[in-house]
Scaffold this motif. Structure first.
Motif, PDB file in Angstrom:
ATOM      1  N   PRO A 119       0.809  -1.231   0.000  1.00 44.30           N
ATOM      2  CA  PRO A 119       0.000   0.000   0.000  1.00 44.30           C
ATOM      3  C   PRO A 119       0.836   1.272   0.000  1.00 44.30           C
ATOM      4  CG  PRO A 119      -0.785  -1.572   1.648  1.00 44.30           C
ATOM      5  CD  PRO A 119       0.520  -2.090   1.146  1.00 44.30           C
ATOM      6  N   CYS A 120       2.099   1.173   0.398  1.00 39.02           N
ATOM      7  CA  CYS A 120       2.936   2.371   0.420  1.00 39.02           C
ATOM      8  C   CYS A 120       3.122   2.941  -0.979  1.00 39.02           C
ATOM      9  CB  CYS A 120       4.298   2.070   1.044  1.00 39.02           C
ATOM     10  SG  CYS A 120       5.350   0.976   0.070  1.00 39.02           S
ATOM     11  N   LEU A 121       3.019   2.109  -2.023  1.00 35.32           N
ATOM     12  CA  LEU A 121       3.179   2.597  -3.387  1.00 35.32           C
ATOM     13  C   LEU A 121       2.036   3.532  -3.761  1.00 35.32           C
ATOM     14  CD1 LEU A 121       4.308  -0.690  -5.177  1.00 35.32           C
ATOM     15  CD2 LEU A 121       5.740   1.149  -4.295  1.00 35.32           C
ATOM     16  N   ALA A 122       0.814   3.111  -3.462  1.00 32.81           N
ATOM     17  CA  ALA A 122      -0.331   3.976  -3.737  1.00 32.81           C
ATOM     18  C   ALA A 122      -0.367   5.165  -2.778  1.00 32.81           C
ATOM     19  CB  ALA A 122      -1.624   3.172  -3.638  1.00 32.81           C
ATOM     20  N   PHE A 123       0.084   4.959  -1.538  1.00 29.97           N
ATOM     21  CA  PHE A 123       0.069   6.041  -0.552  1.00 29.97           C
ATOM     22  C   PHE A 123       1.001   7.174  -0.953  1.00 29.97           C
ATOM     23  CE2 PHE A 123       2.456   7.835   3.038  1.00 29.97           C
ATOM     24  CZ  PHE A 123       1.447   8.558   3.663  1.00 29.97           C
ATOM     25  N   VAL A 124       2.223   6.825  -1.363  1.00 26.17           N
ATOM     26  CA  VAL A 124       3.194   7.866  -1.664  1.00 26.17           C
ATOM     27  C   VAL A 124       2.793   8.643  -2.912  1.00 26.17           C
ATOM     28  CG1 VAL A 124       4.733   6.516  -3.161  1.00 26.17           C
ATOM     29  CG2 VAL A 124       5.679   8.322  -1.722  1.00 26.17           C
ATOM     30  N   ALA A 125       2.007   8.025  -3.801  1.00 25.94           N
ATOM     31  CA  ALA A 125       1.572   8.722  -5.001  1.00 25.94           C
ATOM     32  C   ALA A 125       0.597   9.850  -4.683  1.00 25.94           C
ATOM     33  CB  ALA A 125       0.928   7.730  -5.969  1.00 25.94           C
ATOM     34  N   LEU A 144       7.487  11.149   4.257  1.00 23.50           N
ATOM     35  CA  LEU A 144       6.687  10.372   5.197  1.00 23.50           C
ATOM     36  C   LEU A 144       7.109   8.913   5.236  1.00 23.50           C
ATOM     37  CD1 LEU A 144       3.158  11.877   4.433  1.00 23.50           C
ATOM     38  CD2 LEU A 144       4.633  12.362   6.390  1.00 23.50           C
ATOM     39  N   LEU A 145       7.891   8.471   4.271  1.00 21.61           N
ATOM     40  CA  LEU A 145       8.368   7.093   4.237  1.00 21.61           C
ATOM     41  C   LEU A 145       9.734   6.999   4.896  1.00 21.61           C
ATOM     42  CD1 LEU A 145       7.471   5.874   0.635  1.00 21.61           C
ATOM     43  CD2 LEU A 145       6.176   5.575   2.728  1.00 21.61           C
ATOM     44  N   SER A 146       9.993   5.859   5.501  1.00 18.48           N
ATOM     45  CA  SER A 146      11.314   5.610   6.081  1.00 18.48           C
ATOM     46  C   SER A 146      12.327   5.363   4.971  1.00 18.48           C
ATOM     47  CB  SER A 146      11.255   4.400   7.014  1.00 18.48           C
ATOM     48  OG  SER A 146      10.979   3.227   6.267  1.00 18.48           O
ATOM     49  N   ALA A 147      13.601   5.341   5.358  1.00 18.80           N
ATOM     50  CA  ALA A 147      14.657   5.116   4.371  1.00 18.80           C
ATOM     51  C   ALA A 147      14.509   3.754   3.707  1.00 18.80           C
ATOM     52  CB  ALA A 147      16.023   5.235   5.051  1.00 18.80           C
TER      53      ALA A 147
END
Length: 645
Positions: A384-390, A397-400
């Motif tokens: 879900p982070c892929l759709a979230f970051v878009a 907001l994402l970690s390294a």
């Protein structure tokens, strides 16, 4: 160890096979009892290693004492060569009998396995003409049988000295079996799935669980262990065997994927927020790199075995199972991408196994056109982070570690984008690429993400003709390229020259946007022409802005400014020249007029020469056959007129 000295003396010197047999049986029973009741796991592993060395020592001494083949000079004249071989066979038979003793938590079978493993190692290390026919094969068959029986009897045992000793023995013996063609078939027997437990059992299952335990130990201690590397090498050898089942491989990949996700989550808990590639501490990355390499090598073995070599298996297996394994494998690679990035920084050659895994995965999935779109949607659902970051306000907001995962998917989607349908690109892929294509992402995250995002967007705008037809067939909406081209052209023009876009990238990107607009819709050519000329007008306006800069009034600063304006004017004229091969044919005459007017009006002879050379390149190399004649006549006339100035 002291308890093995007396048995070792008897086993290596006694001329009576019966005595050797009884001594072997008594040794294994006592060893299993002592190992079970005395000391901890470390002591048990030391005992197992000593027992394996004992088998190797006794066998080597007996073989050389027999004086067969190249060892004739070592022959023991007191005993016939056949007696020495009979004593080795007696030891092997006694080990087989002791392996059936189940009173000490199956430890006697493990002891028999270790002793026979030492025999196999000794025989494999001797010249072929020094080993009697059948002896090595019998010992190898017994070793494999004992290993399988131990695994089948104990099922899911792990975190146990027996598991560590069994895997350590297999890690030593299996390479020896692989070095002899006549013994390689025993590796296939070793890799066969358990008949009683299923795909999670058998030797492959035990080795997988031991590998995961080794990885956990590395993560806990923070130090790299050779044991994990050897265990991973053993697992890779078993996975490459023709006898390993797809179910076993699927269970292995699922376990590795769960481990990789745990590694990612641990990095998020321990790491900071929003670090970019340059912030990785390579001095502390050794354990992470070791874990990543172990996982990558195992994934490569599965992909090579079932997705490249065995096409027949692919046809028999359900598409859902293949998709699941592929997605687990590719997500495993993404979860450890932060470690592969650190490895690329430390070594000029980068991470070769990472490149091989990605190549195998992409080659397989792109040969199955019908699966690509569905697989990409499932990957977005898994992450879900892929759709979230878009859609997020900030990429910070994402970690390294999670940002490295996104970078991996940006690179992967670049290769898959030409095979995706329009709605998938519009809903998932383009928003993700757009988030990292701006100047904010360049400053906040790093240039690697910025460049990968632009490569992804270019792949979306310029698919091969066959993939463009596939997109059109899958959607009745307006072509994505007509919507994307104006936005992207404006983006790269705004980013040039001080916000991340170089002159060479501007030329590539702007020409790609114009070509996308020109060919984006076969049913709406008028719209395509309008959008294409809109992009040309934007470029002309930017060029007029650069050409209309105030003349220098004197001073060093003004001269520098004039030189910069001259360079930017030349770069923009080069972009305009590239558009000769990109615009629709209907727009070629007005574009030729605009370029001629601006080139002849430029007072800088060096700029005129550079643009004239580029026009010749466009005519000879980049332009298609439909516009070559018109361009060549116009270009020569322009060259003649420019030379007169």
């Amino acid at each position: 160890m002291n308890e093995l000295r007396a048995p070792a003396r008897i086993l290596s010197t006694s001329p009576a096979p019966a005595i050797v047999s009884e001594t072997t049986h008594d040794l294994l029973v006592r060893w299993s009892t002592n190992t079970t009741t005395e000391g901890g796991p470390r002591e048990a592993e030391d005992r197992g290693r000593a027992l394996m060395h004992l088998g190797q020592y006794v066998t080597t001494l007996r073989i050389r004492g027999a004086g067969i083949g190249e060892h004739a000079e070592f022959a023991n004249g007191r005993e016939a060569p056949g007696r020495q071989i009979e004593c080795i066979e007696a030891m092997v038979v006694a080990a087989e009998r002791a392996g059936q003793y189940r009173e000490t938590a199956n430890m006697a079978a493990v002891g028999a396995l270790l002793l026979v493993g030492g025999v196999v190692l000794a025989l494999a290390g001797e010249p072929s003409n020094s080993v009697p026919p059948g002896l090595a094969d019998r010992a190898a068959a017994l070793f494999v049988g004992l290993a399988r029986s131990v695994c089948d009897a104990d099922g899911q045992f792990s975190a146990d000295p027996r598991s560590a000793m069994l895997v350590a023995a297999c890690a030593e013996v299996v390479p020896a079996l692989g070095s002899f063609p006549r013994l390689r078939t025993h590796i296939d027997r070793l890799a066969q799935p358990s008949r009683t437990i299923g795909s999670n059992g058998g030797v492959v299952g035990v080795v997988t669980r031991e590998l995961l335990a080794n990885i956990a130990a590395i993560r806990m201690s923070g130090s790299v262990s050779e044991t994990a590397e050897k265990t991973a090498g053993l697992l890779c050898t078993l996975l490459r065997s023709s006898a390993v089942s797809f179910g076993s491989a699927q269970s292995v990949v699922q376990a590795l994927h769960e481990c990789a996700v745990d590694v990612l989550l641990e990095q998020e808990r321990n790491g900071g927020k929003g670090r970019n590639r340059g912030n990785h501490n390579s001095g502390n990355a050794d354990p992470q790199t070791a874990v990543a390499l172990v996982l990558l090598h195992c994934v490569e073995a599965v992909l090579q075995r079932f997705f490249v070599e065995d096409a027949a298996t692919q046809r028999r297996l359900p598409a859902e199972s293949l998709r699941s394994v592929w997605m687990d494998a590719i997500d495993t690679v993404g979860c450890v991408h932060s470690a592969t990035l650190a490895l690329e920084e430390e070594h000029a050659g980068g991470c070769e196994v990472y490149r091989r895994v990605c190549t195998l995965a992409v080659q397989f999935i792109t040969t199955n056109e019908d699966e690509v779109d569905s697989v990409v949607r499932q990957l977005f659902a898994r992450n879900p982070c892929l759709a979230f970051v878009a859609t997020a306000d900030s990429v910070l907001l994402l970690s390294a570690a999670r940002s490295c995962l996104v970078l991996f998917y940006l690179d992967l989607l670049e290769h898959l984008a030409p095979h995706l349908r329009t709605h998938t690109l519009a809903q998932l892929v383009v928003p993700l690429g757009a988030r990292y294509a701006g100047a904010t992402a360049l400053v906040s995250v790093g240039r690697g993400w910025f460049e990968s995002a632009h490569a992804l967007l270019l792949a979306v705008m310029e698919p091969p003709a066959a993939q463009r037809d596939l997109r059109s067939a899958g959607s009745g909406s307006v072509e994505l390229e007509l919507e994307l081209a104006p936005w992207y052209a404006g983006l790269v023009l705004d980013l040039y020259p001080d916000r991340g876009i170089t002159a060479s990238l501007l030329r590539i990107a702007y020409a790609a946007a114009v070509r996308a607009a020109a060919t984006g819709s076969s049913s709406s050519s008028q719209r395509g022409q309008r959008v294409s000329w809109l992009l040309v007008d934007r470029l002309l306006a930017r060029l007029d802005e650069a050409s209309g800069s105030a003349a220098p009034s004197g001073g060093e600063g003004s001269a520098v400014r004039a030189a910069l304006d001259s360079v930017r004017r030349r770069d923009l004229l080069l972009v305009l020249a590239d558009l000769l091969a990109a615009v629709p044919l209907e727009l070629l005459p007005p574009l030729m007029h605009q370029l001629r007017t601006r080139l002849l009006a430029d007072s800088d002879r060096a700029i005129r020469k550079a643009i004239d050379d580029e026009i010749q390149t466009v005519v000879m190399v980049k332009a298609d056959v439909t516009r070559k004649f018109a361009l060549s006549t116009w270009a020569w006339q322009l060259h003649a007129d420019s030379s007169k100035l």
